[in-house]
Each structure stands twice: as structure tokens, then as C-alpha cells.
Design a protein around this motif. Structure first.
Motif, PDB file in Angstrom:
ATOM      1  N   VAL A   1       1.021  -0.991  -0.045  1.00  0.00           N
ATOM      2  CA  VAL A   1      -0.153   0.134  -0.131  1.00  0.00           C
ATOM      3  C   VAL A   1       1.024   1.434   0.095  1.00  0.00           C
ATOM      4  CG1 VAL A   1      -1.759   1.255   1.368  1.00  0.00           C
ATOM      5  CG2 VAL A   1      -1.943  -1.350   1.167  1.00  0.00           C
ATOM      6  N   LEU A   2       2.036   1.082   0.664  1.00  0.00           N
ATOM      7  CA  LEU A   2       2.789   2.439   0.752  1.00  0.00           C
ATOM      8  C   LEU A   2       3.907   2.272  -0.506  1.00  0.00           C
ATOM      9  CD1 LEU A   2       4.247   1.729   4.375  1.00  0.00           C
ATOM     10  CD2 LEU A   2       2.470   3.303   3.708  1.00  0.00           C
ATOM     11  N   LEU A   3       3.779   1.267  -1.221  1.00  0.00           N
ATOM     12  CA  LEU A   3       4.493   1.384  -2.543  1.00  0.00           C
ATOM     13  C   LEU A   3       3.656   0.690  -3.475  1.00  0.00           C
ATOM     14  CD1 LEU A   3       7.995  -0.560  -1.558  1.00  0.00           C
ATOM     15  CD2 LEU A   3       7.522   1.964  -1.908  1.00  0.00           C
ATOM     16  N   PRO A   4       2.717   1.650  -4.131  1.00  0.00           N
ATOM     17  CA  PRO A   4       1.551   1.164  -4.858  1.00  0.00           C
ATOM     18  C   PRO A   4       2.013   0.725  -6.137  1.00  0.00           C
ATOM     19  CG  PRO A   4       1.591   3.793  -4.376  1.00  0.00           C
ATOM     20  CD  PRO A   4       2.644   2.957  -3.734  1.00  0.00           C
ATOM     21  N   GLY A   5       3.160   0.620  -6.646  1.00  0.00           N
ATOM     22  CA  GLY A   5       3.515  -0.105  -7.868  1.00  0.00           C
ATOM     23  C   GLY A   5       3.325  -1.500  -7.733  1.00  0.00           C
ATOM     24  N   TYR A   6       3.184  -1.864  -6.334  1.00  0.00           N
ATOM     25  CA  TYR A   6       3.033  -3.285  -6.302  1.00  0.00           C
ATOM     26  C   TYR A   6       1.489  -3.743  -5.734  1.00  0.00           C
ATOM     27  CZ  TYR A   6       8.391  -3.135  -6.097  1.00  0.00           C
ATOM     28  OH  TYR A   6       9.489  -2.913  -6.392  1.00  0.00           O
ATOM     29  N   SER A   7       0.733  -2.646  -5.744  1.00  0.00           N
ATOM     30  CA  SER A   7      -0.725  -2.993  -5.229  1.00  0.00           C
ATOM     31  C   SER A   7      -1.305  -3.918  -6.071  1.00  0.00           C
ATOM     32  CB  SER A   7      -1.280  -1.444  -5.319  1.00  0.00           C
ATOM     33  OG  SER A   7      -1.218  -1.120  -6.446  1.00  0.00           O
ATOM     34  N   ASP A   8      -1.303  -4.039  -7.462  1.00  0.00           N
ATOM     35  CA  ASP A   8      -1.782  -5.135  -8.306  1.00  0.00           C
ATOM     36  C   ASP A   8      -1.405  -6.389  -7.584  1.00  0.00           C
ATOM     37  OD1 ASP A   8       0.798  -4.848  -9.239  1.00  0.00           O
ATOM     38  OD2 ASP A   8       0.203  -5.275 -11.226  1.00  0.00           O
ATOM     39  N   GLN A   9      -0.134  -6.453  -7.155  1.00  0.00           N
ATOM     40  CA  GLN A   9       0.297  -7.743  -6.714  1.00  0.00           C
ATOM     41  C   GLN A   9      -0.426  -8.086  -5.379  1.00  0.00           C
ATOM     42  OE1 GLN A   9       4.051  -8.491  -4.491  1.00  0.00           O
ATOM     43  NE2 GLN A   9       4.643  -9.241  -6.363  1.00  0.00           N
ATOM     44  N   LEU A  10      -0.697  -7.014  -4.428  1.00  0.00           N
ATOM     45  CA  LEU A  10      -1.474  -7.193  -3.268  1.00  0.00           C
ATOM     46  C   LEU A  10      -2.976  -7.710  -3.619  1.00  0.00           C
ATOM     47  CD1 LEU A  10      -1.902  -6.984  -0.314  1.00  0.00           C
ATOM     48  CD2 LEU A  10      -2.306  -4.386  -0.627  1.00  0.00           C
ATOM     49  N   ALA A  11      -3.601  -6.882  -4.652  1.00  0.00           N
ATOM     50  CA  ALA A  11      -4.873  -7.111  -5.192  1.00  0.00           C
ATOM     51  C   ALA A  11      -5.032  -8.650  -5.699  1.00  0.00           C
ATOM     52  CB  ALA A  11      -5.259  -6.211  -5.909  1.00  0.00           C
ATOM     53  N   HIS A  12      -4.018  -9.087  -6.478  1.00  0.00           N
ATOM     54  CA  HIS A  12      -3.923 -10.364  -6.956  1.00  0.00           C
ATOM     55  C   HIS A  12      -3.795 -11.372  -5.708  1.00  0.00           C
ATOM     56  CE1 HIS A  12      -2.424 -14.034  -8.952  1.00  0.00           C
ATOM     57  NE2 HIS A  12      -2.926 -13.650 -10.026  1.00  0.00           N
ATOM     58  N   ASP A  13      -3.007 -11.217  -4.902  1.00  0.00           N
ATOM     59  CA  ASP A  13      -2.820 -12.248  -3.963  1.00  0.00           C
ATOM     60  C   ASP A  13      -4.142 -12.255  -2.869  1.00  0.00           C
ATOM     61  OD1 ASP A  13      -0.268 -12.511  -4.696  1.00  0.00           O
ATOM     62  OD2 ASP A  13       0.655 -11.453  -3.132  1.00  0.00           O
ATOM     63  N   ARG A  14      -4.822 -11.059  -2.635  1.00  0.00           N
ATOM     64  CA  ARG A  14      -6.184 -11.039  -1.799  1.00  0.00           C
ATOM     65  C   ARG A  14      -7.325 -11.623  -2.556  1.00  0.00           C
ATOM     66  NH1 ARG A  14      -5.474 -11.178   3.410  1.00  0.00           N
ATOM     67  NH2 ARG A  14      -7.683 -10.181   3.705  1.00  0.00           N
ATOM     68  N   GLY A  15      -6.938 -11.987  -3.869  1.00  0.00           N
ATOM     69  CA  GLY A  15      -8.228 -12.567  -4.776  1.00  0.00           C
ATOM     70  C   GLY A  15      -9.168 -11.410  -5.176  1.00  0.00           C
ATOM     71  N   LEU A  16      -8.940 -10.222  -5.364  1.00  0.00           N
ATOM     72  CA  LEU A  16      -9.698  -9.174  -5.612  1.00  0.00           C
ATOM     73  C   LEU A  16      -9.609  -8.999  -7.087  1.00  0.00           C
ATOM     74  CD1 LEU A  16      -8.434  -6.476  -3.256  1.00  0.00           C
ATOM     75  CD2 LEU A  16     -10.414  -7.777  -3.009  1.00  0.00           C
ATOM     76  N   LEU A  17      -8.786  -9.549  -7.881  1.00  0.00           N
ATOM     77  CA  LEU A  17      -8.725  -9.201  -9.170  1.00  0.00           C
ATOM     78  C   LEU A  17      -9.598 -10.548 -10.033  1.00  0.00           C
ATOM     79  CD1 LEU A  17      -5.262  -7.914  -9.994  1.00  0.00           C
ATOM     80  CD2 LEU A  17      -7.115  -6.756  -9.405  1.00  0.00           C
ATOM     81  N   ASP A  18     -10.241 -10.066 -10.802  1.00  0.00           N
ATOM     82  CA  ASP A  18     -10.871 -11.174 -11.803  1.00  0.00           C
ATOM     83  C   ASP A  18     -10.180 -11.800 -12.759  1.00  0.00           C
ATOM     84  OD1 ASP A  18     -13.167 -12.693 -12.491  1.00  0.00           O
ATOM     85  OD2 ASP A  18     -14.313 -11.371 -13.709  1.00  0.00           O
ATOM     86  N   THR A  19      -9.364 -12.727 -12.229  1.00  0.00           N
ATOM     87  CA  THR A  19      -8.331 -13.392 -13.115  1.00  0.00           C
ATOM     88  C   THR A  19      -8.169 -14.829 -12.552  1.00  0.00           C
ATOM     89  OG1 THR A  19      -6.388 -13.576 -14.531  1.00  0.00           O
ATOM     90  CG2 THR A  19      -6.300 -12.129 -12.300  1.00  0.00           C
ATOM     91  N   ASP A  20      -7.812 -15.760 -13.197  1.00  0.00           N
ATOM     92  CA  ASP A  20      -7.325 -17.048 -12.637  1.00  0.00           C
ATOM     93  C   ASP A  20      -6.001 -17.319 -13.268  1.00  0.00           C
ATOM     94  OD1 ASP A  20      -8.173 -17.746 -15.182  1.00  0.00           O
ATOM     95  OD2 ASP A  20      -9.448 -19.286 -14.959  1.00  0.00           O
ATOM     96  N   VAL A  21      -5.191 -16.257 -13.571  1.00  0.00           N
ATOM     97  CA  VAL A  21      -4.123 -16.595 -14.184  1.00  0.00           C
ATOM     98  C   VAL A  21      -2.924 -15.762 -13.388  1.00  0.00           C
ATOM     99  CG1 VAL A  21      -4.465 -17.117 -16.616  1.00  0.00           C
ATOM    100  CG2 VAL A  21      -4.189 -14.726 -15.891  1.00  0.00           C
ATOM    101  N   SER A  22      -1.594 -15.986 -13.338  1.00  0.00           N
ATOM    102  CA  SER A  22      -0.518 -15.275 -12.697  1.00  0.00           C
ATOM    103  C   SER A  22      -0.518 -13.883 -12.955  1.00  0.00           C
ATOM    104  CB  SER A  22       0.845 -15.938 -12.979  1.00  0.00           C
ATOM    105  OG  SER A  22       1.409 -15.722 -14.418  1.00  0.00           O
TER     106      SER A  22
END
Length: 221
Positions: free
Chosen positions: A171-192
């Protein structure tokens, strides 16, 4: 009714035709919310993040939490940490928010669909606009660390679903926030995440279709 929806036409990043619209939306027609990531070109661990809400009639409304720059001011993360800017919520057309960045700032934009249901998307939309209204009567300072684009998105989500996004350095380094969202299952994708980043990078599509009235549909292919 949403007043002053920004829909500028940009000749350059600093030269544009001003256009504000008052638009009406049926809350029952909200179907989706997408997460938008714009990494900083020279500091990819940092990024700007935004939300975009999709409606059944095909319209998409973007929300960008930003430092409000007065005439003559330029953005600085250091200055932002010392209460030099006010906070604002920009409510705008996707073509404005995305096209300005891809075409005139030459940065990449990633548009990720989320797993939020229509009901969850609607609740988030209402919560976001309530905060935008509150800022009109109770102004706040932007803060690079604690009151920025990403921290506000996190607060909105956690206010509706406590603990959904935990305290995390991404959250403090939001360039990785998509990684956080992916890890938390928030993104609608089943790929890496690596594949997702390839699929949902819309930089070229945005530049090709910048003048299209179907911009939002075209960038989603």
C-alpha cells in the motif's frame, strides 16, 4: 446526479479544451468496478491508482484521488509529505483519465477487472461519492504516505468490508498494489500476475482509440 464530470480534450498534458458535464446515473445499473494502475516511469515501485465504475448502459465513470495542484505548482512526493497540497477526488470520463496519461505522459496503464459483485460495486461507488462530497465542505491535506490515491481506495474497501486489505508495504509502494490485489483474490483473473499484467496493459489500445466515442469498450477489447 454527478456534477462536473471532467471530460477534457488534451492537445498536450498542459494544453486542453475544458469540458465539464453534469450526468445522471441509475445506481441499480452499476455492474462492475475496475482497478487502474499507473506506475511511475522512473520509479516503478510507486504508482497512481484509480477506480472505474461500469454501468449497464455501457458508460464508465472514473475516480482519481489526487493532490490538488494550484497554478504554478508541480507535484513532488517530498512536498506531498509536508502538507503542501489539498486533496481532491477527480470524477471523470475514462478517456480523460487514461488517455491523458498514456498519450501525453507516455506512461503505462493497467486496467484490471475485479471480482466485486454489482451490489459491492454499488456500495463502493456510493461510499466514494459521499467522501467526495465531504471534501467539498471539509477540506483535507493530501499526504504522500497516509492520505493519497491508494490509501483512500484501501479505506473505502475496508470501511465496507473490514480487514479485506490488511496493512501491507504494497500500500505504501503502490507500484506493487496489483500484486497485493491479486494475492488477496480481488482481481477477476485465474492466471498469474505476470500474465495478468500482459493481458490488462492497455497503453497502446488507449492511444489508438483516444478519439473514439467507444473508448471504454475498445480498451477492454
Amino acid at each position: 446526479t454527478v456534477h462536473n464530470v471532467r471530460d477534457f480534450v488534451y492537445r498536450t498534458d498542459e494544453e486542453f479544451v475544458v469540458n465539464y458535464l453534469d450526468e445522471q446515473f441509475d445506481l441499480d445499473q452499476i455492474e462492475t468496478v475496475d482497478f487502474i494502475l499507473v506506475p511511475f516511469k522512473n520509479a516503478p515501485s510507486l504508482a497512481h491508482t484509480m477506480l472505474s465504475f461500469g454501468f449497464r448502459d455501457g458508460r464508465h465513470l472514473g475516480v482519481s484521488v489526487e493532490a490538488r495542484l494550484e497554478e504554478g505548482e508541480t507535484y513532488s512526493p517530498v512536498a506531498g509529505a509536508f502538507r503542501q497540497y489539498e486533496l481532491m477526488y477527480v470524477i471523470a470520463a475514462e478517456r480523460d483519465l487514461i488517455g491523458r496519461r498514456t498519450r501525453h505522459r507516455s506512461v503505462d496503464v493497467y486496467l484490471y477487472p475485479t471480482k466485486a459483485t454489482a451490489e459491492q460495486s454499488r456500495a463502493l461507488f456510493v461510499d466514494v461519492l459521499k467522501r467526495a462530497n465531504k471534501l467539498a465542505s471539509e477540506p483535507e491535506y493530501y499526504d504522500t504516505i497516509t492520505n493519497n490515491c491508494t490509501s483512500n481506495i484501501v479505506r473505502h474497501i475496508n470501511r465496507l468490508h473490514p480487514g479485506r486489505i490488511p496493512l501491507d508495504v504494497r500500500v505504501l509502494l503502490p507500484g506493487y498494489s496489483d500484486q497485493l490485489a491479486h494475492d488477496r483474490g480481488l482481481l477477476d483473473t485465474d492466471v498469474s500476475l505476470t500474465v495478468s499484467r500482459q493481458e490488462y496493459r492497455i497503453t497502446e489500445l488507449a492511444n489508438v482509440h483516444i478519439a473514439s466515442q467507444q473508448f471504454s469498450q475498445r480498451i477492454r477489447r
